[in-house]
Each structure stands twice: as C-alpha cells, then as structure tokens.
Motif scaffolding. Structure first.
Motif, PDB file in Angstrom:
ATOM      1  N   LEU A  36       0.876  -1.168   0.000  1.00  0.00           N
ATOM      2  CA  LEU A  36       0.000   0.000   0.000  1.00  0.00           C
ATOM      3  C   LEU A  36       0.911   1.216   0.000  1.00  0.00           C
ATOM      4  O   LEU A  36       1.631   1.467   0.973  1.00  0.00           O
ATOM      5  CB  LEU A  36      -0.910  -0.005   1.227  1.00  0.00           C
ATOM      6  CG  LEU A  36      -1.884   1.165   1.389  1.00  0.00           C
ATOM      7  CD1 LEU A  36      -2.748   1.337   0.144  1.00  0.00           C
ATOM      8  CD2 LEU A  36      -2.768   0.965   2.616  1.00  0.00           C
ATOM      9  N   VAL A  37       0.916   1.946  -1.112  1.00  0.00           N
ATOM     10  CA  VAL A  37       1.886   3.015  -1.331  1.00  0.00           C
ATOM     11  C   VAL A  37       1.192   4.371  -1.280  1.00  0.00           C
ATOM     12  O   VAL A  37       0.180   4.585  -1.960  1.00  0.00           O
ATOM     13  CB  VAL A  37       2.598   2.836  -2.685  1.00  0.00           C
ATOM     14  CG1 VAL A  37       3.617   3.952  -2.908  1.00  0.00           C
ATOM     15  CG2 VAL A  37       3.269   1.472  -2.755  1.00  0.00           C
ATOM     16  N   VAL A  38       1.748   5.280  -0.483  1.00  0.00           N
ATOM     17  CA  VAL A  38       1.276   6.665  -0.431  1.00  0.00           C
ATOM     18  C   VAL A  38       2.182   7.486  -1.343  1.00  0.00           C
ATOM     19  O   VAL A  38       3.388   7.571  -1.108  1.00  0.00           O
ATOM     20  CB  VAL A  38       1.337   7.217   1.003  1.00  0.00           C
ATOM     21  CG1 VAL A  38       0.790   8.643   1.041  1.00  0.00           C
ATOM     22  CG2 VAL A  38       0.568   6.319   1.963  1.00  0.00           C
ATOM     23  N   PHE A  39       1.616   8.061  -2.395  1.00  0.00           N
ATOM     24  CA  PHE A  39       2.440   8.900  -3.271  1.00  0.00           C
ATOM     25  C   PHE A  39       2.143  10.373  -2.989  1.00  0.00           C
ATOM     26  O   PHE A  39       1.000  10.761  -2.729  1.00  0.00           O
ATOM     27  CB  PHE A  39       2.239   8.555  -4.747  1.00  0.00           C
ATOM     28  CG  PHE A  39       0.853   8.783  -5.293  1.00  0.00           C
ATOM     29  CD1 PHE A  39       0.481  10.011  -5.825  1.00  0.00           C
ATOM     30  CD2 PHE A  39      -0.077   7.743  -5.295  1.00  0.00           C
ATOM     31  CE1 PHE A  39      -0.790  10.220  -6.341  1.00  0.00           C
ATOM     32  CE2 PHE A  39      -1.351   7.940  -5.812  1.00  0.00           C
ATOM     33  CZ  PHE A  39      -1.713   9.178  -6.334  1.00  0.00           C
ATOM     34  N   PRO A  40       3.162  11.225  -2.987  1.00  0.00           N
ATOM     35  CA  PRO A  40       2.989  12.631  -2.615  1.00  0.00           C
ATOM     36  C   PRO A  40       2.085  13.392  -3.582  1.00  0.00           C
ATOM     37  O   PRO A  40       2.222  13.294  -4.795  1.00  0.00           O
ATOM     38  CB  PRO A  40       4.411  13.186  -2.646  1.00  0.00           C
ATOM     39  CG  PRO A  40       5.296  11.994  -2.484  1.00  0.00           C
ATOM     40  CD  PRO A  40       4.579  10.881  -3.197  1.00  0.00           C
ATOM     41  N   ASP A  41       1.160  14.149  -3.007  1.00  0.00           N
ATOM     42  CA  ASP A  41       0.307  15.084  -3.751  1.00  0.00           C
ATOM     43  C   ASP A  41       0.189  16.346  -2.912  1.00  0.00           C
ATOM     44  O   ASP A  41      -0.871  16.656  -2.377  1.00  0.00           O
ATOM     45  CB  ASP A  41      -1.070  14.477  -4.024  1.00  0.00           C
ATOM     46  CG  ASP A  41      -2.008  15.456  -4.726  1.00  0.00           C
ATOM     47  OD1 ASP A  41      -1.503  16.256  -5.558  1.00  0.00           O
ATOM     48  OD2 ASP A  41      -3.223  15.446  -4.442  1.00  0.00           O
ATOM     49  N   PRO A  42       1.304  17.088  -2.746  1.00  0.00           N
ATOM     50  CA  PRO A  42       1.303  18.243  -1.836  1.00  0.00           C
ATOM     51  C   PRO A  42       0.305  19.318  -2.223  1.00  0.00           C
ATOM     52  O   PRO A  42      -0.235  20.006  -1.353  1.00  0.00           O
ATOM     53  CB  PRO A  42       2.750  18.754  -1.914  1.00  0.00           C
ATOM     54  CG  PRO A  42       3.282  18.209  -3.202  1.00  0.00           C
ATOM     55  CD  PRO A  42       2.611  16.890  -3.397  1.00  0.00           C
ATOM     56  N   ASP A  43       0.024  19.483  -3.520  1.00  0.00           N
ATOM     57  CA  ASP A  43      -0.914  20.521  -3.945  1.00  0.00           C
ATOM     58  C   ASP A  43      -2.348  20.202  -3.519  1.00  0.00           C
ATOM     59  O   ASP A  43      -3.182  21.103  -3.440  1.00  0.00           O
ATOM     60  CB  ASP A  43      -0.867  20.679  -5.471  1.00  0.00           C
ATOM     61  CG  ASP A  43       0.444  21.273  -5.950  1.00  0.00           C
ATOM     62  OD1 ASP A  43       1.158  21.873  -5.124  1.00  0.00           O
ATOM     63  OD2 ASP A  43       0.763  21.109  -7.137  1.00  0.00           O
ATOM     64  N   GLY A  44      -2.635  18.930  -3.253  1.00  0.00           N
ATOM     65  CA  GLY A  44      -3.986  18.548  -2.877  1.00  0.00           C
ATOM     66  C   GLY A  44      -4.192  18.379  -1.385  1.00  0.00           C
ATOM     67  O   GLY A  44      -5.326  18.234  -0.923  1.00  0.00           O
ATOM     68  N   GLU A  45      -3.102  18.407  -0.618  1.00  0.00           N
ATOM     69  CA  GLU A  45      -3.221  18.210   0.832  1.00  0.00           C
ATOM     70  C   GLU A  45      -3.859  19.408   1.508  1.00  0.00           C
ATOM     71  O   GLU A  45      -3.730  20.548   1.045  1.00  0.00           O
ATOM     72  CB  GLU A  45      -1.834  17.965   1.440  1.00  0.00           C
ATOM     73  CG  GLU A  45      -1.170  16.672   1.013  1.00  0.00           C
ATOM     74  CD  GLU A  45       0.226  16.538   1.594  1.00  0.00           C
ATOM     75  OE1 GLU A  45       0.589  17.354   2.465  1.00  0.00           O
ATOM     76  OE2 GLU A  45       0.959  15.615   1.172  1.00  0.00           O
ATOM     77  N   ARG A  46      -4.549  19.123   2.593  1.00  0.00           N
ATOM     78  CA  ARG A  46      -5.072  20.194   3.444  1.00  0.00           C
ATOM     79  C   ARG A  46      -4.475  20.018   4.840  1.00  0.00           C
ATOM     80  O   ARG A  46      -3.285  20.162   5.023  1.00  0.00           O
ATOM     81  CB  ARG A  46      -6.595  20.173   3.414  1.00  0.00           C
ATOM     82  CG  ARG A  46      -7.141  20.642   2.041  1.00  0.00           C
ATOM     83  CD  ARG A  46      -8.643  20.618   1.936  1.00  0.00           C
ATOM     84  NE  ARG A  46      -9.061  21.080   0.607  1.00  0.00           N
ATOM     85  CZ  ARG A  46     -10.289  20.947   0.117  1.00  0.00           C
ATOM     86  NH1 ARG A  46     -11.243  20.364   0.853  1.00  0.00           N
ATOM     87  NH2 ARG A  46     -10.572  21.399  -1.088  1.00  0.00           N
ATOM     88  N   ARG A  47      -5.269  19.655   5.805  1.00  0.00           N
ATOM     89  CA  ARG A  47      -4.730  19.539   7.160  1.00  0.00           C
ATOM     90  C   ARG A  47      -3.936  18.252   7.364  1.00  0.00           C
ATOM     91  O   ARG A  47      -2.991  18.203   8.137  1.00  0.00           O
ATOM     92  CB  ARG A  47      -5.861  19.597   8.187  1.00  0.00           C
ATOM     93  CG  ARG A  47      -6.588  20.934   8.235  1.00  0.00           C
ATOM     94  CD  ARG A  47      -7.671  20.910   9.294  1.00  0.00           C
ATOM     95  NE  ARG A  47      -7.127  20.719  10.628  1.00  0.00           N
ATOM     96  CZ  ARG A  47      -7.874  20.522  11.709  1.00  0.00           C
ATOM     97  NH1 ARG A  47      -9.192  20.456  11.595  1.00  0.00           N
ATOM     98  NH2 ARG A  47      -7.310  20.369  12.890  1.00  0.00           N
ATOM     99  N   TRP A  48      -4.327  17.179   6.681  1.00  0.00           N
ATOM    100  CA  TRP A  48      -3.746  15.863   6.955  1.00  0.00           C
ATOM    101  C   TRP A  48      -2.908  15.428   5.762  1.00  0.00           C
ATOM    102  O   TRP A  48      -3.437  15.037   4.736  1.00  0.00           O
ATOM    103  CB  TRP A  48      -4.864  14.849   7.243  1.00  0.00           C
ATOM    104  CG  TRP A  48      -5.983  15.452   8.049  1.00  0.00           C
ATOM    105  CD1 TRP A  48      -7.250  15.712   7.638  1.00  0.00           C
ATOM    106  CD2 TRP A  48      -5.910  15.908   9.393  1.00  0.00           C
ATOM    107  NE1 TRP A  48      -7.975  16.281   8.629  1.00  0.00           N
ATOM    108  CE2 TRP A  48      -7.186  16.424   9.730  1.00  0.00           C
ATOM    109  CE3 TRP A  48      -4.901  15.931  10.352  1.00  0.00           C
ATOM    110  CZ2 TRP A  48      -7.478  16.953  10.979  1.00  0.00           C
ATOM    111  CZ3 TRP A  48      -5.186  16.463  11.594  1.00  0.00           C
ATOM    112  CH2 TRP A  48      -6.458  16.959  11.904  1.00  0.00           C
ATOM    113  N   GLY A  49      -1.576  15.505   5.930  1.00  0.00           N
ATOM    114  CA  GLY A  49      -0.684  15.248   4.817  1.00  0.00           C
ATOM    115  C   GLY A  49      -0.006  13.900   4.868  1.00  0.00           C
ATOM    116  O   GLY A  49      -0.441  12.974   5.560  1.00  0.00           O
ATOM    117  N   VAL A  50       1.110  13.808   4.157  1.00  0.00           N
ATOM    118  CA  VAL A  50       1.747  12.522   3.926  1.00  0.00           C
ATOM    119  C   VAL A  50       2.222  11.860   5.217  1.00  0.00           C
ATOM    120  O   VAL A  50       2.102  10.633   5.376  1.00  0.00           O
ATOM    121  CB  VAL A  50       2.914  12.683   2.922  1.00  0.00           C
ATOM    122  CG1 VAL A  50       3.996  13.601   3.463  1.00  0.00           C
ATOM    123  CG2 VAL A  50       3.477  11.335   2.532  1.00  0.00           C
TER     124      VAL A  50
END
Length: 283
Positions: free
Chosen positions: A40-54
């Motif tokens: 289960l891989v989390v890929f970065p999407d910093p432009d879409g993050e709000r309060r809860w990030g990677v």
C-alpha cells in the motif's frame, strides 16, 4: 507477482477532523487487506493536501497494517494516532491464527535485541520476547520486523523464516517510481474519464491481473488522478490503445470501474472496493 495499491497523500483532504481522517484511512487499509494487497503506497500530492498530509497518512496506515500485539512496541505514543481506536480491525488470518496448519502458523515479530552467534530476541506477541536462531546468511537490525513460524506454544517452538511478513506493507514513494518497478505488472489508473469496465471487458482485465500482477492508482475526493499528474480529461478520453502501448501518465490503461455512478463524488475508499472487486475476480 505483486499487488500494489497507490493512494495520494491528499486522500484525507475532505475530512473535517482528525477522527474522521483516521476512520477514512482505516477503510483504505481494510480494502487493501480484503483484496490481498502486498503493498500500500502513499504517493505525494502536496498541492492537494489540506490539514492531513503525507506524514499523518503514512503513520496511520502503517499502524493499521501492524498486528495488534506489536503496535505498542512499534509506535509507542504518537500524536497522529490520537484516534487510532476508531480504526476498523483488519483481522488478517495470519494475525488471528486461522491459517495455521500442521506445519505451524506464521506470525510477525519485531527484533528487540541482536545477540551473538546468530541469535536474536523477538517480540512476536508471546508473553515474553523469545530467543531464536537466525537463518543462515540472514542479517537483521534491532527494530526490524521478521516472520516467525510457530509450531508449538507450550512449550514454545518457533523459528525465523525468510520472506516478507504476511499482509501488506506501507511505503511512501513517488508514483513514477512505482510504475517503473520491474514487478509492477498491469498498471491501472482509475478515473471517471477512463474506459468503462463492463461484462465484455472484465474477463480480459482479470486475466491480465492474474498473469502479470497489478499496480492500481487512485485519486482523492474532488481531485482525481489527472490533475495530480498534470493531465487533462481529454487526454484520458482520447487515448487509443491501438495507437500506443503506454497510456498517459505511464500506465497501461485508464479505467472507469464505476461507469454509472450515482453520486457526484466517489470517495477513495469506495473506489478501492469497487475497482479491486472487479479486477481480482477469479476465473
């Protein structure tokens, strides 16, 4: 072959609070467990993050993927896990012992001490850590996870075996790196702009998954995969498999696994259940 599921770091972007974000990630983990994902891989999407990030997403998913008897040892107390109690149980058969056989059941353990002469102490959910021999040519570090085969509890008879722990492992990696893995298999992107999956095509899709393995990527609420990858909806709609062997974004295909959706927005965990259910059908 591997079965990898990719979700963005913005997966919790619509959650109103930490409790709801944690619960959502619990169902992401449930989908990965139900459909036997290996990764289960989390890929970065910093432009879409709000309060809860990677960082939050990875920590909660790692916690969910850890056997309950190892969680205190592995995580202790962390702010990200304030509402870990709302996570639904995964109940993997390797955790509950329901896959045990005459040759013993497999459990996950954490190395608590590395000794001399190839011996280590391992916490694997027994009353106390147990001392075990390492297999030849195997090296481990303190805190590393290993797979244990338990053949008897009273008296304790167990040994360390090679191979990844049961269930799925959680990673944070760029999506491009995942698609370039030699064992990526059939690379699928999910989007409402993709090719609709129907009875005429699902057989070919599942055959390829069972033959090659699967890497499948999902978007986040109100932010699908195309904008994350700098693609337009038209680029997805206009892709012609007969003209190119590589779909936009480095995938093999883009699929719409809910072609007649009745809600304007399909949540990530809902898309995971719908997509994995049709892609992993048996013949």
């Amino acid at each position: 072959m591997t079965r990898s599921v990719l979700v963005p770091s913005s997966v919790c972007r619509e959650a109103e609070d930490k409790r709801e974000a944690t619960r959502k990630l619990g169902y992401v983990a449930r989908a990965a467990a139900v459909f036997r994902a290996d990764r289960l891989v989390v890929f970065p999407d910093p432009d879409g993050e709000r309060r809860w990030g990677v960082g939050f997403v990875e920590t909660v998913l790692r916690y969910a993927a850890t056997p309950p008897y190892l969680r205190k040892e592995a995580f202790d107390t962390r702010d990200e896990l304030e509402y870990a109690g709302v996570l639904p149980p995964l109940r993997l058969s390797s955790w509950t012992g329901s896959e045990s056989s005459g040759s013993g059941s497999h459990r996950e353990g954490i190395v608590t001490q590395v000794g001399s002469e190839g011996r280590v102490r391992v916490n694997c959910g027994m009353q106390h850590p147990i001392s075990l021999h390492l297999p030849d040519d195997m090296e481990v570090l303190e805190g590393e996870r290993v797979t244990i085969r338990v053949s008897s509890r009273r008296p304790v008879r167990a040994k360390i075996v090679e191979g990844a722990p049961a269930g799925f492992q959680v990673f944070t990696r760029p999506i491009g790196d995942e698609l370039d893995r030699p064992d990526a298999g059939f690379r699928v992107a999910t989007s409402r702009f993709g090719v609709p999956v129907g009875t005429a095509t699902v057989g070919d899709l599942t055959h390829r998954v069972h033959e090659d393995g699967l890497t499948v990527a999902f978007g986040s609420p109100e932010r699908g995969l195309p904008p994350m990858l700098g693609l337009t909806a038209d680029a997805i709609r206009e892709f012609d498999l007969t003209q190119s062997t590589r779909a936009p974004g480095g995938f093999d295909t883009w699929l719409n696994t809910i072609p007649d959706q009745g809600s304007e927005v399909v949540r990530t965990e809902e898309a995971m259940f719908a997509s994995l259910a049709c892609l992993t059908l048996t013949e």
